[in-house]
Design a protein around this motif. Sequence first.
Motif, PDB file in Angstrom:
ATOM      1  N   TRP A 191      -5.396   9.167 -16.630  1.00 49.14           N
ATOM      2  CA  TRP A 191      -4.740   8.675 -15.920  1.00 49.14           C
ATOM      3  C   TRP A 191      -5.928   8.327 -14.697  1.00 49.14           C
ATOM      4  CZ3 TRP A 191      -0.343  12.207 -14.192  1.00 49.14           C
ATOM      5  CH2 TRP A 191       1.154  11.657 -15.284  1.00 49.14           C
ATOM      6  N   ALA A 192      -6.433   9.057 -14.351  1.00 47.79           N
ATOM      7  CA  ALA A 192      -7.962   9.040 -13.422  1.00 47.79           C
ATOM      8  C   ALA A 192      -8.715   8.047 -13.642  1.00 47.79           C
ATOM      9  CB  ALA A 192      -8.976  10.685 -13.416  1.00 47.79           C
ATOM     10  N   GLU A 193      -9.319   8.109 -14.925  1.00 45.75           N
ATOM     11  CA  GLU A 193      -9.882   7.465 -16.195  1.00 45.75           C
ATOM     12  C   GLU A 193      -9.402   5.890 -15.263  1.00 45.75           C
ATOM     13  OE1 GLU A 193     -12.413   6.349 -21.123  1.00 45.75           O
ATOM     14  OE2 GLU A 193     -10.835   8.495 -19.836  1.00 45.75           O
ATOM     15  N   ARG A 194      -8.333   5.379 -16.337  1.00 42.62           N
ATOM     16  CA  ARG A 194      -7.637   4.368 -16.291  1.00 42.62           C
ATOM     17  C   ARG A 194      -7.455   3.859 -14.650  1.00 42.62           C
ATOM     18  NH1 ARG A 194      -3.668   6.522 -19.667  1.00 42.62           N
ATOM     19  NH2 ARG A 194      -2.421   5.778 -18.577  1.00 42.62           N
ATOM     20  N   HIS A 195      -6.935   4.547 -14.203  1.00 42.50           N
ATOM     21  CA  HIS A 195      -7.162   3.777 -12.717  1.00 42.50           C
ATOM     22  C   HIS A 195      -8.483   4.067 -11.440  1.00 42.50           C
ATOM     23  CE1 HIS A 195      -3.684   2.733 -14.707  1.00 42.50           C
ATOM     24  NE2 HIS A 195      -2.816   3.948 -14.324  1.00 42.50           N
ATOM     25  N   GLY A 196      -8.917   5.361 -11.616  1.00 44.67           N
ATOM     26  CA  GLY A 196      -9.953   5.562 -10.688  1.00 44.67           C
ATOM     27  C   GLY A 196      -9.727   6.848  -9.918  1.00 44.67           C
ATOM     28  N   TYR A 230      11.294   2.107 -12.244  1.00 41.11           N
ATOM     29  CA  TYR A 230      10.355   2.510 -13.396  1.00 41.11           C
ATOM     30  C   TYR A 230      11.374   1.602 -14.495  1.00 41.11           C
ATOM     31  CZ  TYR A 230      11.576   6.017 -16.402  1.00 41.11           C
ATOM     32  OH  TYR A 230      12.081   6.784 -16.930  1.00 41.11           O
ATOM     33  N   GLY A 231      10.488   0.846 -15.653  1.00 37.55           N
ATOM     34  CA  GLY A 231      10.547   0.485 -16.693  1.00 37.55           C
ATOM     35  C   GLY A 231      12.520  -0.532 -16.522  1.00 37.55           C
ATOM     36  N   PRO A 232      12.918  -1.590 -17.710  1.00 36.75           N
ATOM     37  CA  PRO A 232      13.430  -2.529 -17.994  1.00 36.75           C
ATOM     38  C   PRO A 232      15.475  -1.653 -16.884  1.00 36.75           C
ATOM     39  CG  PRO A 232      13.831  -1.467 -20.295  1.00 36.75           C
ATOM     40  CD  PRO A 232      12.427  -1.041 -19.207  1.00 36.75           C
ATOM     41  N   LEU A 264       0.359  -1.313   0.107  1.00 37.59           N
ATOM     42  CA  LEU A 264      -0.109   0.126   0.044  1.00 37.59           C
ATOM     43  C   LEU A 264       0.883   1.189  -0.087  1.00 37.59           C
ATOM     44  CD1 LEU A 264      -2.139  -1.231   2.500  1.00 37.59           C
ATOM     45  CD2 LEU A 264      -2.829  -0.760   0.449  1.00 37.59           C
ATOM     46  N   VAL A 265       1.166   2.409  -0.838  1.00 38.19           N
ATOM     47  CA  VAL A 265       1.494   3.825  -1.365  1.00 38.19           C
ATOM     48  C   VAL A 265       0.938   4.842  -1.389  1.00 38.19           C
ATOM     49  CG1 VAL A 265       3.157   2.604  -1.418  1.00 38.19           C
ATOM     50  CG2 VAL A 265       2.198   2.756  -3.516  1.00 38.19           C
ATOM     51  N   VAL A 266       0.687   5.955  -0.976  1.00 40.83           N
ATOM     52  CA  VAL A 266       0.190   6.267  -1.709  1.00 40.83           C
ATOM     53  C   VAL A 266       1.406   7.486  -2.689  1.00 40.83           C
ATOM     54  CG1 VAL A 266      -1.044   7.307  -0.388  1.00 40.83           C
ATOM     55  CG2 VAL A 266       0.890   8.378  -0.105  1.00 40.83           C
ATOM     56  N   ASP A 304       1.414   4.077 -15.265  1.00 43.02           N
ATOM     57  CA  ASP A 304       0.697   2.823 -15.085  1.00 43.02           C
ATOM     58  C   ASP A 304       1.611   1.437 -14.457  1.00 43.02           C
ATOM     59  OD1 ASP A 304      -1.271   3.589 -17.086  1.00 43.02           O
ATOM     60  OD2 ASP A 304      -0.660   2.951 -18.423  1.00 43.02           O
ATOM     61  N   GLU A 305       3.059   1.295 -14.639  1.00 46.65           N
ATOM     62  CA  GLU A 305       4.114   0.334 -14.070  1.00 46.65           C
ATOM     63  C   GLU A 305       3.390   0.400 -12.576  1.00 46.65           C
ATOM     64  OE1 GLU A 305       8.456  -0.682 -13.713  1.00 46.65           O
ATOM     65  OE2 GLU A 305       8.036   0.204 -15.050  1.00 46.65           O
ATOM     66  N   LEU A 306       3.686   1.613 -12.229  1.00 49.08           N
ATOM     67  CA  LEU A 306       3.716   1.827 -10.346  1.00 49.08           C
ATOM     68  C   LEU A 306       2.051   1.534  -9.756  1.00 49.08           C
ATOM     69  CD1 LEU A 306       5.273   5.175  -9.703  1.00 49.08           C
ATOM     70  CD2 LEU A 306       6.463   2.765  -9.276  1.00 49.08           C
ATOM     71  N   PHE A 307       1.022   1.643 -10.373  1.00 53.15           N
ATOM     72  CA  PHE A 307      -0.130   0.793 -10.238  1.00 53.15           C
ATOM     73  C   PHE A 307       0.144  -0.214 -10.508  1.00 53.15           C
ATOM     74  CE2 PHE A 307      -0.880   5.422 -10.649  1.00 53.15           C
ATOM     75  CZ  PHE A 307      -2.531   5.490  -9.346  1.00 53.15           C
ATOM     76  N   ALA A 308       0.870  -0.993 -11.251  1.00 49.36           N
ATOM     77  CA  ALA A 308       0.392  -2.539 -11.320  1.00 49.36           C
ATOM     78  C   ALA A 308       1.352  -2.628 -10.375  1.00 49.36           C
ATOM     79  CB  ALA A 308       0.840  -2.557 -12.612  1.00 49.36           C
TER      80      ALA A 308
END
Length: 557
Positions: free
Chosen positions: A444-449, A391-393, A361-363, A419-423
Amino acid sequence: MAPDEEFRVTFPTLFVALDWVEAHCVIPDGFRKGEPFDLLDWQFWCLANAYRLKPDVVWNPKDPVLAPAFYYRRSQIVLPQKAGKGPYSAARICLEGLGPALFAGWARGGEVYDCREYGCGCGFVYVYEPGEAMGMPWPTPLIQVTAFSEEQAGNVYDAFVSMVKNGPLQDLIPSTPGEEFTRLPGGGRVDKVTSNAQSRLGQRVTYVPQDETGIWTTTNKMTKVATTQRRGLAGMGGRAEETTNAWDPSEQSVAQMTAESRAKDVFRFHPQAPATLSYTNKAERRRIHRYVYRYSLRENGGHIDLDSIEAEAAELLEKSPAEAERFFGNRIVSGSGSWVERAKWEKRKAPTPREIRRGSLVVLGFDGSDVDDWTAIRAETADGYQFTPTYGPDNLPTIWNPADHGGQVPRLEVDAAVDELFAKYEVVRMYCDPPYWESEVDAWAERHGEKRVIRWHTRRPVQMFEAAERLRTDIVKADSGFTHDGCELTAQHVANARCSARPQGRYVLVKATDPQKIDACVTSVITHEAAGDVTAAKGWRSARSNYVYLPSTTRRR
């Protein structure tokens, strides 16, 4: 390359050059004037690195000067007042003008460097060991002792002249050294150059000691001097060395540009005491002085008395705290007070490296820009540990400098990182400052709420003041649970942040100067505000640990 405690040299270098210096140079002034110049540990280390060689270099006797033999193209030495930079520079001028400053191949064993072959009757003979690097002098050296003012250039040039007049090198100089230049054997010379001697720039110089580059700026035209001299050096296979006190980062000096450059072929020596020590605290200031002057203390064979340094620093501290910290503490600090003293921020660094588990759990906090300021994402856990995610490789930090990406923040990378951080984590809330990024924040709000991605404007003075005060309080109060990862970029941005007064006792965070970015600091404020709001709303659902401790040897960014 940082020295170990014993200054052990484990790389190939011109040891003949180091021995030559101690055999030919003398102390230029003071009660011990004329006595042999024994290299202090830091001077030995810096010279050894200046003449460090590439282990696979092949000497070309038909083109010996231009052979790319040396590991470092130039050097920078940052030390406090009176640490011995001037005599060191003078000794290296002697070496570059009269001694074995060039690579001359690898010894088979038994070869010698004999001063008599070069007109010096001092009796110095150096016998090479098998596989050791050999040295030879420049045929026609041209050296420019360069500083902004006559007085500064004279500090180094006069020390060089004294070394020549009062030691064995006087027999090699064809005429009495002058106030502006000294003739060397074979048609070489040493010139004293300042900002007023622009006509001498562009010459085919072989060595350039550049003194006090911490005050060389575009405004006083010394940036142009530095770059022009380096072009001249490149044409001759020559090299430069900067010596300076710590600089004011608001001035964008030549020293700062060298320190921040990503060039791998620049040797840098800048000892700094732990950032957790406060310069305004007398006891801690003493520890800072002992650390940065440790190579020049009388107890270590040097000339520095800490009580004298403390007296000078304390007096200057009353009128100009930043100058005192730069000149005597060897620290890079601006001329005005910070929002949070960097030492206090550093004390909040977590003592043990931590890696946040997937699903924790993070903010998140986000502050975006486009072509000038930086863009950053920071994260914080329920127990108050704040960090810069990756993030990233290549596990890159989520802080973007437009200058690293062709002058504009890479929006697709930032979008992918979000997106990677939300995943990767369970993001309870993300506060985003929307200017310049309205479309991305909407996406981002549309994809993650909409309940997780919240638009949080930093331009609201009341809310931003309260958020900044919340973080500052948790940084400075003794019983705070706030810690952080020690991200160096964030620490610098925190140190750059200043308070600009607003009505009713409030303030907003501003940059000390435009080049001194504060975006990662602002992001930290936003992130901590998100964490506090989630705590107040009982939004964390954590009976489980959301991190693991890792041994320091396995620490990863």
